[in-house]
Design a protein around this motif. Sequence first.
Motif, short mmCIF file in Angstrom:
data_model
loop_
_atom_site.label_atom_id
_atom_site.label_comp_id
_atom_site.label_asym_id
_atom_site.label_seq_id
_atom_site.Cartn_x
_atom_site.Cartn_y
_atom_site.Cartn_z
N MET A 1 0.81 -1.21 0.00
CA MET A 1 0.00 0.00 0.00
C MET A 1 0.85 1.27 0.00
N PRO A 2 1.89 1.38 0.84
CA PRO A 2 2.72 2.59 0.75
C PRO A 2 3.35 2.77 -0.63
N TYR A 3 3.80 1.67 -1.24
CA TYR A 3 4.39 1.82 -2.57
C TYR A 3 3.34 2.21 -3.60
N LEU A 4 2.13 1.70 -3.45
CA LEU A 4 1.05 2.07 -4.36
C LEU A 4 0.78 3.57 -4.27
N LEU A 5 0.70 4.10 -3.05
CA LEU A 5 0.48 5.54 -2.88
C LEU A 5 1.65 6.34 -3.44
N TYR A 6 2.87 5.84 -3.17
CA TYR A 6 4.05 6.52 -3.71
C TYR A 6 4.01 6.54 -5.23
N GLY A 7 3.71 5.38 -5.85
CA GLY A 7 3.71 5.28 -7.30
C GLY A 7 2.67 6.17 -7.95
N ILE A 8 1.48 6.22 -7.36
CA ILE A 8 0.42 7.07 -7.91
C ILE A 8 0.76 8.54 -7.73
N GLY A 9 1.27 8.88 -6.56
CA GLY A 9 1.56 10.28 -6.26
C GLY A 9 2.71 10.86 -7.05
N THR A 10 3.69 10.02 -7.39
CA THR A 10 4.89 10.52 -8.09
C THR A 10 4.92 10.16 -9.57
N GLY A 11 4.03 9.25 -9.99
CA GLY A 11 4.08 8.78 -11.37
C GLY A 11 5.23 7.84 -11.63
N ASP A 12 5.81 7.28 -10.56
CA ASP A 12 6.99 6.42 -10.70
C ASP A 12 6.64 4.96 -10.40
N TRP A 13 5.39 4.57 -10.65
CA TRP A 13 4.99 3.18 -10.44
C TRP A 13 5.69 2.28 -11.45
N ARG A 14 6.30 1.19 -10.92
CA ARG A 14 6.93 0.19 -11.79
C ARG A 14 6.60 -1.19 -11.25
N TRP A 15 6.11 -2.06 -12.14
CA TRP A 15 5.72 -3.40 -11.73
C TRP A 15 6.91 -4.21 -11.22
N LEU A 16 8.08 -4.00 -11.83
CA LEU A 16 9.26 -4.73 -11.40
C LEU A 16 9.63 -4.36 -9.96
N ALA A 17 9.55 -3.07 -9.64
CA ALA A 17 9.85 -2.63 -8.28
C ALA A 17 8.84 -3.22 -7.30
#
Length: 247
Positions: A1-17
């Motif tokens: 969940m924290p990474y999901l929020l980070y990815g959405i908020g920054t546009g830096d979502w990566r499936w590999l990460a």
Amino acid sequence: MPYLLYGIGTGDWRWLAFAKLLAVAVPILLLCRTLPPRDLSRFSWQDAAVAVWLIGVVLSHQLRGIWNVPANLDFLQRLYLISVAVWIWTFVRPVPHLGYEARINLPVLKAAAINFLLFAVIAMPAGFLLRFNAWNPRWRGLEDFAFNYLEIFLFVAMLEETFFRGFLQTLLSNSFSSWWKAQLLVSCLFGLFHILHSPFPNWRYVLLATIAGWFYGSAFRQGKTLLASSLVHAMVDTVWRTWFTAH
């Protein structure tokens, strides 16, 4: 969940990460859920597996480069790993007397102050004799010192103390039925954790970190909370950053 929020908020979502984060957390969570230790107060092979797994992730830098926006936020890998670890030690296989209580009282402050002073009396002359450190004051005022202390306390000291003192020292003390044997072993392991610092192998760093680990362990045992050892740990690192540098 924290990474999901980070990815959405920054546009830096990566499936590999995201897959890397799952690959780190899921195996040890499943292990402790499906094969829990019989005695939660003692160190078990499951605990050894968790410890080796987490240390391996740290030393191999498997999570490096996951948090990049707005700048390099690699310190978040420490927060992620300790979050996974604390989840295991408090909910999946609870560690009795983990010391994860944030209470400040006179015994805690006394334990922190005494062990910091005892370490300083030994470490400062030893560091000069070993040609490990050099005097290099960089005092920029109380505000800067306090900020550095808070940063180290939150992102270094509290995380390392949760693992080495709260987890390892607590369980090994019960397993050995001897606080000093457990404290000595954990101090040595803490020292070896610093061997990769340049120049490798940095045995001088290992020796001084082992001595530091002993006094961090004493503060934890005397103050009966991770806060005590974390206060000492953060003060040692902040004083080093402010007035000393590697030789």
